[in-house]
Design a protein around this motif. Structure first.
Motif, PDB file in Angstrom:
ATOM      1  N   VAL A   1      15.096  63.830  13.224  1.00 48.58           N
ATOM      2  CA  VAL A   1      15.396  62.471  12.635  1.00 48.58           C
ATOM      3  C   VAL A   1      16.474  61.747  13.569  1.00 48.58           C
ATOM      4  CG1 VAL A   1      16.759  61.722  10.563  1.00 48.58           C
ATOM      5  CG2 VAL A   1      15.224  63.574  10.173  1.00 48.58           C
ATOM      6  N   GLU A   2      17.315  62.273  14.140  1.00 49.80           N
ATOM      7  CA  GLU A   2      18.328  61.635  14.918  1.00 49.80           C
ATOM      8  C   GLU A   2      17.773  60.883  16.307  1.00 49.80           C
ATOM      9  OE1 GLU A   2      22.231  60.051  15.635  1.00 49.80           O
ATOM     10  OE2 GLU A   2      21.184  60.940  14.002  1.00 49.80           O
ATOM     11  N   ILE A   3      16.466  61.374  16.477  1.00 49.63           N
ATOM     12  CA  ILE A   3      15.733  60.417  17.547  1.00 49.63           C
ATOM     13  C   ILE A   3      15.302  59.429  17.292  1.00 49.63           C
ATOM     14  CG2 ILE A   3      13.658  60.434  18.822  1.00 49.63           C
ATOM     15  CD1 ILE A   3      14.200  63.280  19.917  1.00 49.63           C
ATOM     16  N   TYR A   4      14.595  59.134  15.784  1.00 48.81           N
ATOM     17  CA  TYR A   4      13.996  58.216  15.236  1.00 48.81           C
ATOM     18  C   TYR A   4      14.965  57.191  14.832  1.00 48.81           C
ATOM     19  CZ  TYR A   4       9.362  60.117  15.159  1.00 48.81           C
ATOM     20  OH  TYR A   4       8.202  60.816  15.617  1.00 48.81           O
ATOM     21  N   ARG A   5      16.336  57.368  14.534  1.00 48.25           N
ATOM     22  CA  ARG A   5      17.304  56.572  13.962  1.00 48.25           C
ATOM     23  C   ARG A   5      18.031  55.846  15.298  1.00 48.25           C
ATOM     24  NH1 ARG A   5      22.781  56.288  12.936  1.00 48.25           N
ATOM     25  NH2 ARG A   5      23.454  58.099  14.284  1.00 48.25           N
ATOM     26  N   ARG A   6      18.130  56.598  16.442  1.00 48.92           N
ATOM     27  CA  ARG A   6      18.644  55.966  17.521  1.00 48.92           C
ATOM     28  C   ARG A   6      17.738  55.045  18.360  1.00 48.92           C
ATOM     29  NH1 ARG A   6      23.692  57.386  18.948  1.00 48.92           N
ATOM     30  NH2 ARG A   6      24.789  58.672  17.654  1.00 48.92           N
ATOM     31  N   VAL A   7      16.255  55.406  18.406  1.00 45.52           N
ATOM     32  CA  VAL A   7      15.477  54.551  19.131  1.00 45.52           C
ATOM     33  C   VAL A   7      15.222  53.353  18.529  1.00 45.52           C
ATOM     34  CG1 VAL A   7      13.132  54.233  20.181  1.00 45.52           C
ATOM     35  CG2 VAL A   7      14.329  56.564  20.340  1.00 45.52           C
ATOM     36  N   SER A   8      15.264  52.069  19.352  1.00 46.86           N
ATOM     37  CA  SER A   8      15.149  50.800  18.876  1.00 46.86           C
ATOM     38  C   SER A   8      13.885  50.630  18.474  1.00 46.86           C
ATOM     39  CB  SER A   8      15.677  49.747  19.872  1.00 46.86           C
ATOM     40  OG  SER A   8      15.283  48.571  19.501  1.00 46.86           O
ATOM     41  N   GLY A   9      13.645  49.829  17.495  1.00 47.47           N
ATOM     42  CA  GLY A   9      12.189  49.297  16.945  1.00 47.47           C
ATOM     43  C   GLY A   9      12.020  47.863  17.178  1.00 47.47           C
ATOM     44  N   ASP A  10      12.733  47.370  18.059  1.00 46.21           N
ATOM     45  CA  ASP A  10      12.821  45.810  18.069  1.00 46.21           C
ATOM     46  C   ASP A  10      11.405  45.117  18.680  1.00 46.21           C
ATOM     47  OD1 ASP A  10      15.641  45.884  17.088  1.00 46.21           O
ATOM     48  OD2 ASP A  10      16.558  45.243  19.313  1.00 46.21           O
ATOM     49  N   ALA A  11      11.143  45.900  19.829  1.00 45.09           N
ATOM     50  CA  ALA A  11       9.760  45.269  20.081  1.00 45.09           C
ATOM     51  C   ALA A  11       8.767  45.297  19.265  1.00 45.09           C
ATOM     52  CB  ALA A  11       9.393  46.240  21.483  1.00 45.09           C
TER      53      ALA A  11
ATOM     54  N   ALA B   1       8.306  51.522   1.557  1.00 41.68           N
ATOM     55  CA  ALA B   1       8.363  52.580   2.759  1.00 41.68           C
ATOM     56  C   ALA B   1       8.130  53.805   2.363  1.00 41.68           C
ATOM     57  CB  ALA B   1       9.997  52.451   3.286  1.00 41.68           C
ATOM     58  N   VAL B   2       7.063  54.457   3.040  1.00 45.48           N
ATOM     59  CA  VAL B   2       6.588  55.915   2.672  1.00 45.48           C
ATOM     60  C   VAL B   2       6.731  56.597   3.560  1.00 45.48           C
ATOM     61  CG1 VAL B   2       4.476  57.014   1.808  1.00 45.48           C
ATOM     62  CG2 VAL B   2       4.672  54.708   0.994  1.00 45.48           C
ATOM     63  N   ASP B   3       7.320  58.004   3.387  1.00 48.72           N
ATOM     64  CA  ASP B   3       7.432  59.221   4.319  1.00 48.72           C
ATOM     65  C   ASP B   3       7.431  60.525   3.464  1.00 48.72           C
ATOM     66  OD1 ASP B   3       8.294  59.123   7.385  1.00 48.72           O
ATOM     67  OD2 ASP B   3       8.953  60.935   6.466  1.00 48.72           O
ATOM     68  N   ASP B   4       7.025  61.408   4.004  1.00 50.25           N
ATOM     69  CA  ASP B   4       7.095  62.598   3.168  1.00 50.25           C
ATOM     70  C   ASP B   4       8.633  63.383   3.541  1.00 50.25           C
ATOM     71  OD1 ASP B   4       7.146  63.765   5.814  1.00 50.25           O
ATOM     72  OD2 ASP B   4       5.478  65.062   5.554  1.00 50.25           O
ATOM     73  N   SER B   5       9.429  62.690   4.188  1.00 48.47           N
ATOM     74  CA  SER B   5      10.920  63.311   4.518  1.00 48.47           C
ATOM     75  C   SER B   5      11.944  62.613   3.840  1.00 48.47           C
ATOM     76  CB  SER B   5      11.100  63.407   5.970  1.00 48.47           C
ATOM     77  OG  SER B   5      12.323  63.651   6.196  1.00 48.47           O
ATOM     78  N   ALA B   6      12.782  63.290   2.930  1.00 44.98           N
ATOM     79  CA  ALA B   6      13.759  62.787   2.168  1.00 44.98           C
ATOM     80  C   ALA B   6      15.130  62.206   3.476  1.00 44.98           C
ATOM     81  CB  ALA B   6      14.354  63.614   1.247  1.00 44.98           C
ATOM     82  N   ASP B   7      14.897  63.082   4.302  1.00 40.84           N
ATOM     83  CA  ASP B   7      15.999  62.873   5.377  1.00 40.84           C
ATOM     84  C   ASP B   7      15.600  61.503   6.197  1.00 40.84           C
ATOM     85  OD1 ASP B   7      17.791  65.299   4.886  1.00 40.84           O
ATOM     86  OD2 ASP B   7      16.044  66.260   5.962  1.00 40.84           O
ATOM     87  N   MET B   8      14.366  61.128   6.388  1.00 46.06           N
ATOM     88  CA  MET B   8      14.091  59.979   6.901  1.00 46.06           C
ATOM     89  C   MET B   8      14.572  59.004   6.119  1.00 46.06           C
ATOM     90  SD  MET B   8      12.599  60.455  10.095  1.00 46.06           S
ATOM     91  CE  MET B   8      11.807  61.208  11.083  1.00 46.06           C
ATOM     92  N   LEU B   9      13.684  58.836   4.921  1.00 48.50           N
ATOM     93  CA  LEU B   9      13.953  57.748   3.927  1.00 48.50           C
ATOM     94  C   LEU B   9      15.499  57.481   3.480  1.00 48.50           C
ATOM     95  CD1 LEU B   9      11.144  58.812   1.479  1.00 48.50           C
ATOM     96  CD2 LEU B   9      11.135  56.943   3.111  1.00 48.50           C
ATOM     97  N   ALA B  10      16.405  58.426   3.682  1.00 54.22           N
ATOM     98  CA  ALA B  10      17.528  58.270   3.477  1.00 54.22           C
ATOM     99  C   ALA B  10      18.216  56.960   4.273  1.00 54.22           C
ATOM    100  CB  ALA B  10      18.381  59.511   3.514  1.00 54.22           C
TER     101      ALA B  10
ATOM    102  N   ARG C   1      17.093  51.025   4.168  1.00 60.48           N
ATOM    103  CA  ARG C   1      18.250  50.580   3.424  1.00 60.48           C
ATOM    104  C   ARG C   1      17.467  49.533   2.317  1.00 60.48           C
ATOM    105  NH1 ARG C   1      20.011  49.640   8.564  1.00 60.48           N
ATOM    106  NH2 ARG C   1      19.053  47.500   8.642  1.00 60.48           N
ATOM    107  N   PRO C   2      16.859  48.488   2.564  1.00 63.68           N
ATOM    108  CA  PRO C   2      16.236  47.752   1.299  1.00 63.68           C
ATOM    109  C   PRO C   2      14.982  48.141   0.914  1.00 63.68           C
ATOM    110  CG  PRO C   2      15.953  46.345   3.710  1.00 63.68           C
ATOM    111  CD  PRO C   2      16.602  48.052   4.155  1.00 63.68           C
ATOM    112  N   GLY C   3      14.431  47.297  -0.020  1.00 61.85           N
ATOM    113  CA  GLY C   3      13.205  47.638  -0.339  1.00 61.85           C
ATOM    114  C   GLY C   3      13.176  48.996  -1.212  1.00 61.85           C
ATOM    115  N   ARG C   4      11.649  49.502  -1.272  1.00 64.29           N
ATOM    116  CA  ARG C   4      11.509  50.595  -2.286  1.00 64.29           C
ATOM    117  C   ARG C   4      10.985  51.883  -1.289  1.00 64.29           C
ATOM    118  NH1 ARG C   4       5.967  50.552  -5.655  1.00 64.29           N
ATOM    119  NH2 ARG C   4       5.961  52.796  -6.409  1.00 64.29           N
ATOM    120  N   THR C   5      11.378  52.969  -1.831  1.00 64.41           N
ATOM    121  CA  THR C   5      11.116  54.134  -0.813  1.00 64.41           C
ATOM    122  C   THR C   5      10.413  55.135  -1.760  1.00 64.41           C
ATOM    123  OG1 THR C   5      13.158  55.293  -1.426  1.00 64.41           O
ATOM    124  CG2 THR C   5      13.012  53.823   0.797  1.00 64.41           C
ATOM    125  N   VAL C   6       9.065  55.683  -1.227  1.00 71.65           N
ATOM    126  CA  VAL C   6       8.311  56.518  -1.689  1.00 71.65           C
ATOM    127  C   VAL C   6       8.421  57.883  -0.929  1.00 71.65           C
ATOM    128  CG1 VAL C   6       6.095  56.996  -2.955  1.00 71.65           C
ATOM    129  CG2 VAL C   6       6.973  54.834  -2.905  1.00 71.65           C
TER     130      VAL C   6
END
Length: 237
Positions: free
Chosen positions: A20-30, A68-77, A80-85
């Motif tokens: 999870v921490e890798i995905y949290r820290r790597v930028s998605g700007d591009a 936003a859809v993901d099978d990981s609650a740790d990811m979805l946590a 921020r905005p919008g709806r999560t499933v």
């Protein structure tokens, strides 16, 4: 592309091994810039495999309505905005339809034809008749440019290293490592080459067509619904 994290090296690891921490820290700007240019203002967007919201969060800030859809609650946590499933992509069947369905992170290159078929069925099920699918994939040239070895780049204070362990018979196996603040996180990956003809055939099965003119040199693909009834197995699976 099942992956495995280094236990104890950086917080939660999802059921498929994603750190999870890798995905949290790597930028998605591009990625966000590319995707935003493909969307109409204030689009409803279904982000499949959203992870920590690297793309969903900034798209919401740009005025789009995100689910936003993901099978990981740790990811979805971290979304921020919008709806999560919380759900597996291939099992998802929501009632509503969307202006755009996003499948990023080259999930289409994960191993298994049946898995790809079910991913595309989920996309087709959730698109409005005039909607579009935005799919990130690894084109042929990506595989051609990845011989075994290590490739590094800096992202601010972080060092990102992609190590290709093998590249043969259309399959790349490797590791991605993120070094920051004296810490190092690593997870493995596996990417399978999907030919344009194979992708077109799978899209056709679910009632879609590929609109990108030169997919073999494009990282991002656009596909849209064709005007025909979708197979019954899509809505019942």
């Amino acid at each position: 592309m099942p992956s495995s994290g280094e236990p104890g090296s950086g917080g939660p690891i999802t059921s498929d091994g994603s750190v999870v921490e890798i995905y949290r820290r790597v930028s998605g700007d591009a990625e966000v810039q590319t995707i935003a240019a493909m969307l109409d203002p204030a689009s409803s967007v279904l982000d499949l495999g959203s992870g920590v919201g690297r793309i969903a969060n900034p798209l919401s800030e740009l005025g789009h309505q995100l689910t936003a859809v993901d099978d990981s609650a740790d990811m979805l946590a971290h979304v921020r905005p919008g709806r999560t499933v919380q759900a597996r992509i291939e099992d998802l069947r929501l009632a509503e339809k969307f202006d755009a369905v996003l499948l990023a992170s080259s999930l289409i290159n994960y191993p298994g034809v049946e898995f790809r078929r079910r991913l595309l069925a989920t996309i087709a099920h959730h698109l409005k008749p005039d909607g579009k699918a935005i799919i990130q994939w690894r084109p042929l040239e990506w595989f051609a440019q990845r011989p075994p070895g290590s490739y590094q780049r800096s992202d601010g204070p972080m060092l990102q290293t992609m190590t290709i362990l093998s590249n043969q018979h259309g399959t790349v196996v490797g590791e991605f490592t993120l070094d920051y603040d004296g810490k190092s996180l690593t997870q493995s990956f596996e990417a399978h080459h999907v030919t344009t003809d194979e992708l077109k055939a799978l899209l056709d099965e679910v009632g879609m067509r590929l609109d990108t003119a030169d997919p073999d040199s494009s990282e991002w693909l656009v596909a849209t619904p064709r005007r025909r009834t979708m197979p019954a197995w899509m809505s019942n699976s």
